[in-house]
Scaffold this active site. Sequence first.
Site, PDB file in Angstrom:
ATOM      1  N   CYS A  78      69.476 109.548-124.675  1.00 57.66           N
ATOM      2  CA  CYS A  78      68.676 109.454-123.453  1.00 57.66           C
ATOM      3  C   CYS A  78      68.740 108.028-122.917  1.00 57.66           C
ATOM      4  CB  CYS A  78      67.231 109.842-123.731  1.00 57.66           C
ATOM      5  SG  CYS A  78      66.164 109.648-122.277  1.00 57.66           S
ATOM      6  N   ASN A  79      69.221 107.882-121.704  1.00 53.67           N
ATOM      7  CA  ASN A  79      69.413 106.575-121.094  1.00 53.67           C
ATOM      8  C   ASN A  79      68.102 105.811-120.949  1.00 53.67           C
ATOM      9  OD1 ASN A  79      70.974 104.529-119.843  1.00 53.67           O
ATOM     10  ND2 ASN A  79      70.361 105.287-117.842  1.00 53.67           N
TER      11      ASN A  79
END
Length: 128
Positions: A78-79
């Site tokens: 997840c960025n």
Amino acid sequence: MNYTVLVTGAPYGTQNASTAFLFCKALVNTVHHLKSIFFYCDGVLNANSMTTPANDEFDLIKAWQKLKKKHHVNLYVCNSAAMRRGVIAEKKILNLDTQNGNLAIFFELSGLIELACAIKKCDRLIQF
């Protein structure tokens, strides 16, 4: 069955990530399919290339990389969660004035939309 694994635990300090790895390793040796692994919350620390365990400890980051290389399982990170925890890719360095990224190889930054798509396509979602 098609599986997606969601890892929310850090590589060290809890059993979440190591248990997830053992589950994934066992799963790829069955008739079932492991489509992707998504790292979220503290789980994004599994993608930090700067993590260096002691010589006598299991290197979980390298283990994830070997799993990807051998079984072609997507390792999505997840960025947003990664940015909050200091895990950045090389291409992000220009915006942050840092010298190097620390996203380990074979891990891929993505958004929650990737997790949503994986959940839609899989038969089972397992969270650790």
